[in-house]
Write an enzyme that holds these catalytic residues in place. Structure first.
Site, mmCIF file in Angstrom:
data_model
loop_
_atom_site.group_PDB
_atom_site.id
_atom_site.type_symbol
_atom_site.label_atom_id
_atom_site.label_comp_id
_atom_site.label_asym_id
_atom_site.label_seq_id
_atom_site.Cartn_x
_atom_site.Cartn_y
_atom_site.Cartn_z
ATOM 1 N N ARG A 180 0.910 -1.305 -0.102
ATOM 2 C CA ARG A 180 -0.030 -0.122 0.019
ATOM 3 C C ARG A 180 0.880 1.163 0.057
ATOM 4 O O ARG A 180 0.451 2.484 -0.409
ATOM 5 C CB ARG A 180 -0.976 0.080 1.160
ATOM 6 C CG ARG A 180 -2.243 0.957 0.846
ATOM 7 C CD ARG A 180 -3.361 1.031 1.954
ATOM 8 N NE ARG A 180 -4.028 0.126 1.822
ATOM 9 C CZ ARG A 180 -5.164 0.309 1.112
ATOM 10 N NH1 ARG A 180 -5.459 1.411 0.427
ATOM 11 N NH2 ARG A 180 -6.274 -0.638 0.829
ATOM 12 N N ARG A 187 -4.091 2.388 10.833
ATOM 13 C CA ARG A 187 -4.833 3.538 10.065
ATOM 14 C C ARG A 187 -4.147 3.982 8.839
ATOM 15 O O ARG A 187 -3.078 4.788 9.000
ATOM 16 C CB ARG A 187 -5.320 4.657 10.932
ATOM 17 C CG ARG A 187 -6.675 5.177 10.353
ATOM 18 C CD ARG A 187 -7.165 6.169 11.506
ATOM 19 N NE ARG A 187 -8.655 6.394 11.308
ATOM 20 C CZ ARG A 187 -9.418 7.289 12.149
ATOM 21 N NH1 ARG A 187 -9.042 7.404 13.256
ATOM 22 N NH2 ARG A 187 -10.641 7.504 11.683
ATOM 23 N N GLU A 237 -10.015 5.708 7.107
ATOM 24 C CA GLU A 237 -8.496 5.781 7.167
ATOM 25 C C GLU A 237 -8.113 7.104 6.509
ATOM 26 O O GLU A 237 -7.358 7.787 6.841
ATOM 27 C CB GLU A 237 -7.958 4.598 6.305
ATOM 28 C CG GLU A 237 -7.751 3.439 6.942
ATOM 29 C CD GLU A 237 -7.388 2.558 6.407
ATOM 30 O OE1 GLU A 237 -8.284 2.018 5.462
ATOM 31 O OE2 GLU A 237 -6.042 1.825 6.596
HETATM 32 N N1 MTE Z 1 -12.423 4.581 14.188
HETATM 33 C C1 MTE Z 1 -12.492 4.256 15.438
HETATM 34 N N2 MTE Z 1 -13.237 5.047 16.476
HETATM 35 N N3 MTE Z 1 -11.929 3.487 15.886
HETATM 36 C C2 MTE Z 1 -11.111 2.524 15.176
HETATM 37 O O1 MTE Z 1 -10.578 1.545 15.729
HETATM 38 N N4 MTE Z 1 -10.068 2.304 13.028
HETATM 39 C C3 MTE Z 1 -9.748 2.853 11.666
HETATM 40 C C4 MTE Z 1 -10.933 3.712 11.101
HETATM 41 N N5 MTE Z 1 -11.587 4.393 12.190
HETATM 42 C C5 MTE Z 1 -11.049 2.841 13.914
HETATM 43 C C6 MTE Z 1 -11.750 4.161 13.450
HETATM 44 C C7 MTE Z 1 -9.152 1.772 10.791
HETATM 45 S S1 MTE Z 1 -7.499 1.693 10.818
HETATM 46 C C8 MTE Z 1 -9.900 1.315 9.664
HETATM 47 S S2 MTE Z 1 -9.276 0.542 8.534
HETATM 48 C C9 MTE Z 1 -11.465 1.653 9.786
HETATM 49 O O2 MTE Z 1 -11.824 2.541 10.903
HETATM 50 C C10 MTE Z 1 -12.181 0.173 9.780
HETATM 51 O O3 MTE Z 1 -13.694 0.434 9.806
HETATM 52 P P1 MTE Z 1 -14.337 0.564 8.418
HETATM 53 O O4 MTE Z 1 -13.908 -0.156 7.450
HETATM 54 O O5 MTE Z 1 -15.695 0.746 8.926
HETATM 55 O O6 MTE Z 1 -13.939 2.069 7.946
HETATM 56 N N1 HPA Z 2 -5.721 -2.718 3.871
HETATM 57 C C1 HPA Z 2 -5.942 -2.887 5.504
HETATM 58 N N2 HPA Z 2 -5.670 -4.150 5.846
HETATM 59 C C2 HPA Z 2 -5.266 -5.000 4.999
HETATM 60 C C3 HPA Z 2 -5.188 -4.824 3.513
HETATM 61 C C4 HPA Z 2 -5.485 -3.343 3.291
HETATM 62 O O1 HPA Z 2 -5.162 -3.153 1.932
HETATM 63 N N3 HPA Z 2 -4.818 -5.916 3.002
HETATM 64 C C5 HPA Z 2 -4.485 -6.804 3.817
HETATM 65 N N4 HPA Z 2 -5.050 -6.194 5.024
HETATM 66 MO MO1 MOS Z 3 -7.233 -0.378 9.306
HETATM 67 S S1 MOS Z 3 -5.304 -0.054 9.404
HETATM 68 O O1 MOS Z 3 -7.108 -1.292 7.727
HETATM 69 O O2 MOS Z 3 -7.511 -1.605 10.411
#
Ligand code: MTE
Ligand code: HPA
Ligand code: MOS
Length: 762
Positions: free
Chosen positions: A316, A348, A719
């Site tokens: 990524r 994130r 993210e």
């Molecule tokens: N927001 C909160 N409150 N807590 C979390 O742990 N994780 C982040 C983001 N926002 C997170 C967050 C990360 S790393 C990701 S990948 C996404 O939320 C995952 O949730 P989504 O796929 O529903 O966006």
């Molecule tokens: N994003 C987050 N988590 C992951 C990914 C990605 O692209 N690929 C594998 N795990």
């Molecule tokens: Mo988020 S770093 O893809 O859990």
């Protein structure tokens, strides 16, 4: 394009369904579950050194301690002593060697947490210490890699550099970052007639299930993992919840007793992996009109002691190495380096931020040398539709320019620049800085096979609805969005839909909730399941109302509508009727993102369903005597598509921004040369608090079309906003340069007050 300035659709809900329980302290986390009688407590014995050969592990005194039930070592593992996912290089419990300080060597199980803690003090180890490496470049020089290096290439880089009017090169560094989720890692495992039931604080219930089954030598149908919600993950529990789940399961299975292991904050800081620190080299070439013609970057990723998710994170980084810019000739190389720190993991942005920082540094460097504002170079090179990313995907529905222009106009950035110049002319020891940070983030797991999800829906005979999906609620509002989807598909109020725990027996083979893809993947699977039931109901309605033509039948507002007219048939009555007619009121939905693929041989393809765009303007003030600073204001224009929950999405943008600013300015992860984590408590590892977040934040919803691959065209917000924080580094640098135009060239985050002072007077 059909641009709207209103942020939301009329029928959408704005808010978080957990909010009230959270503030009342009534939300349930693993440690809040009522305990079974006879529950035992686990605790890992961590390696005291970063690298060494184990000569002896003496458990005798610890085993004698009152309350200690058993101490397990690698020899006790009935299955495979392995929790590595992409690469099988991570033993659950150390065997002959240790590779980082904090690596679990033994698992103590006692009848109280205190006894387990005391026992850990009594374990004696004799380890022949080996040299530890904590630096990625150093590891690379020694050939210590966790996985194969990767290279993305587009155009003719050398020919392009030869044509460039201006070429600049340098190095950049970004530090690690501790997740500091509120709920530490942990699991509670309960034996059930030969099967193990695990309550786990994980983003990936299936990952925990697979790891526990592997360690115990069981099949996956003998392990059940259940997650109500987690107190934050931020990537830290995508893969790294597996070890604790497997440890609790190991003890529970072998002792036939419930076993709970929840890490203390100190254990969590010491033993779990963090964001990858990166060291990078860049070379950027521009023509006389400030067009970027060529860009070359080499990334040295500090992967820590085991591969974990590092190869995927590395990938990524390459995908996002050119951020929001069009770079016709690019050569991007990345190395996954093995060091003796805890295995670095998802955080994130997943490597994206590390890639973006470097091209922002390169542009900043070029702008400084050419005596233009970075904005001039940035704006000139923003992505347009039809251009190509270095990985071969064609840019579609690019909102890079609309977000940027909207930001400049809406927030009068030209006026702000003048204001900053005036302030800086009038103040000697206080300087302001302003920087614009564009973001372009690809949505989909970069590993194509992970982009699928399922959902299970039951409509009960009283008309209430229960839903299960593979989504894990971690604070990001996934559960709220799932309830919204089901309510909307059936035309019900949110209160009529109940979201159940995420459980591997109800929804199997799930990808972790990650990659910001949770709501899109699970929401579309859920839509599919609800759609199946709706179709059955509509067929019944047609029969009952004798509709044989092209009448449009809809479920809206708890009732049946035909051609837009409300019928004398309520949802509840409809369901009772369907039940008496023996219609199936349950369905399982599936969704797999169409049209995505990536060829790792050619390093080309179409890996992302869509991209999220945005631009942030960050304004700061630096105290040039003390080196301290404030982030005064951040103005964001963000491409939400058509937001299905403005409150949740706004929260994601604000939270991501604060976390990004923390990473860039104050979170200073430090290891000693022997590999000891120096910033191992929250008193010497500073995270943003209410005093350090920006004094003013404005977020404008760019009403873009959205994407058909986003649930209800509501683009995901998880993210991408983190990367707005990168602008803080450059805004601070801007202020520093106003004080000391000769300040050294330094792209080394975080920009702590110490570093600010060094630049002010360097
Ligand atoms: N927001 C909160 N409150 N807590 C979390 O742990 N994780 C982040 C983001 N926002 C997170 C967050 C990360 S790393 C990701 S990948 C996404 O939320 C995952 O949730 P989504 O796929 O529903 O966006
Ligand atoms: N994003 C987050 N988590 C992951 C990914 C990605 O692209 N690929 C594998 N795990
Ligand atoms: Mo988020 S770093 O893809 O859990």
């Amino acid at each position: 394009m059909n641009k709207k300035t209103t942020p939301t659709r009329a029928d959408s809900f704005s808010g978080h369904l957990d909010a009230a329980n959270h503030v009342r302290g009534q939300s349930i986390y693993v440690d809040d579950l009522p305990e079974y009688a006879g529950t035992l407590y686990g605790r890992a014995f961590p390696s005291p050194v970063a690298h060494g050969r184990i000569r002896r592990l003496s458990l005798g005194a610890a085993e004698q301690l009152e309350g200690v039930v058993r101490i397990f070592t690698a020899r006790d593992v009935p299955g495979e002593n392995q929790v590595g996912n992409i690469v099988p290089d991570e033993p659950l419990l150390a065997e002959r060697e240790v590779h980082y300080l904090g690596q679990p060597m033994a698992l103590i199980v006692a009848d109280s947490m205190e006894a387990a803690e005391q026992a850990a003090e009594l374990i004696q180890v004799d380890i022949e210490e080996l040299p530890a490496i904590t630096d990625a470049r150093e590891a690379f020089r020694r050939g210590q890699l966790l996985a194969g290096s990767r290279k993305f290439e587009m155009g003719d880089v050398e020919a392009a550099f030869a044509q460039c009017e201006h070429v600049f090169e340098g190095t950049a560094h970004t530090g690690g970052q501790e997740h500091v989720y509120l709920e530490p890692q942990g699991a509670y495992a309960v034996p059930r007639e030969g099967k193990v039931f695990i309550h786990s604080s994980t983003q990936g219930p299936t990952q925990v299930q697979r790891a526990a089954a592997r360690v115990l030598g069981l099949s996956m149908n003998q392990v059940e993992v259940d997650v109500a919600r987690i107190g934050g993950g931020f990537g830290g529990k995508e893969d790294q919840a597996s070890a604790w789940g497997a440890m609790a399961a190991l003890a529970a299975h072998l002792l036939n007793k419930p076993v709970k292991y929840i890490l203390s904050r100190h254990e969590d800081l010491l033993m779990t992996g963090k964001r990858h620190p990166y060291d990078s080299d860049y070379r950027i070439g521009l023509d006389e009109n400030l067009n970027i013609l060529a860009y070359e970057a080499t990334f040295y990723q500090n992967g820590g002691a085991a591969a974990d998710l590092s190869p995927a994170v590395l990938e990524r980084t390459l995908f996002h190495a050119t951020n929001s810019y069009y770079v016709p000739n690019a050569r991007l190389t990345a190395h996954c380096c093995k060091t003796n720190i805890a295995p670095s993991t998802a955080f994130r942005g997943f490597g994206g931020p590390q890639g973006m920082f470097v091209i922002e540094a390169a542009i900043h460097h070029a702008a400084r040398m050419l005596e233009v504002a970075p904005m001039e170079i940035q704006e000139k090179n923003l992505l347009r539709d039809g251009q190509v990313f270095p990985y071969g995907q064609v840019v579609r529905e690019s909102e890079a320019r609309p977000c940027w222009i909207e930001n400049i106009e809406r927030n009068d950035i030209r006026g702000l620049q003048k204001e900053v110049r005036r302030y800086n002319a009038e103040n000697r020891l206080s300087k302001r800085g302003l920087h614009l940070m564009p973001v372009c983030f690809g949505i989909s797991f970069t590993n194509t096979m992970m982009n699928h999800a399922r959902a299970l829906v039951h409509v009960y005979s009283d008309g209430s609805v229960g839903i299960s999906t593979g989504a894990v609620e971690m604070g990001q509002g996934a559960n709220t969005k799932m309830v919204q989807v089901a309510a909307r598909e059936f035309g019900l109020r949110l209160g009529q839909v109940r979201i159940e725990t995420t459980n591997t027996t109800r929804v199997a083979n799930t990808s972790p909730s990650a990659a910001s893809a949770t709501s899109d993947l699970n929401g579309k699977a859920l839509q599919n399941a609800c759609g199946q039931i709706r179709q059955r109901l509509i067929q019944l309605i047609r029969q009952e109302l004798r509709l044989y033509g092209s009448e449009e039948v809809q479920l809206l507002d708890n009732a049946v509508f035909v051609n837009g007219q409300r019928q004398d048939m309520e949802w509840k009555g409809l369901i009772q009727l369907a039940f008496t007619r023996r219609i199936n009121l349950s369905a399982k939905g599936h969704y797999a993102t169409p049209k995505i693929s990536f060829d790792k041989e050619k390093e080309k393809g179409h890996p992302f369903a869509y991209h999220v765009f945005g631009a942030a303007a960050l304004l700061c003030t630096v105290d040039c005597l003390r080196g301290i600073y404030t982030i005064d204001a951040v103005h964001i224009v963000h491409d939400f598509g058509s937001s299905m929950n403005v409150g949740v999405d706004l929260g994601q943008v604000e939270g991501g921004l604060a976390q990004g600013i923390g990473w860039m300015t104050m979170e200073n992860l430090q290891h000693s040369t022997e590999g000891r984590l120096l910033s191992q408590t929250l008193s010497n590892y500073k995270i943003p608090d209410i005093y350090s977040v920006p004094k003013a934040v404005s977020v404008h919803f760019l009403g873009s079309e959205g994407s058909d691959f986003a649930i209800y065209k509501s683009k995901t917000t998880g993210e991408p906003p983190l990367m707005y924080g990168i602008g803080a580094y450059f805004a601070l640098y801007d202020a520093i340069l106003a004080f000391n135009p000769e300040a050294p060239l330094l792209y080394h985050a975080p920009m702590t007050p110490e570093r600010v002072l060094g630049l002010l007077y360097g």
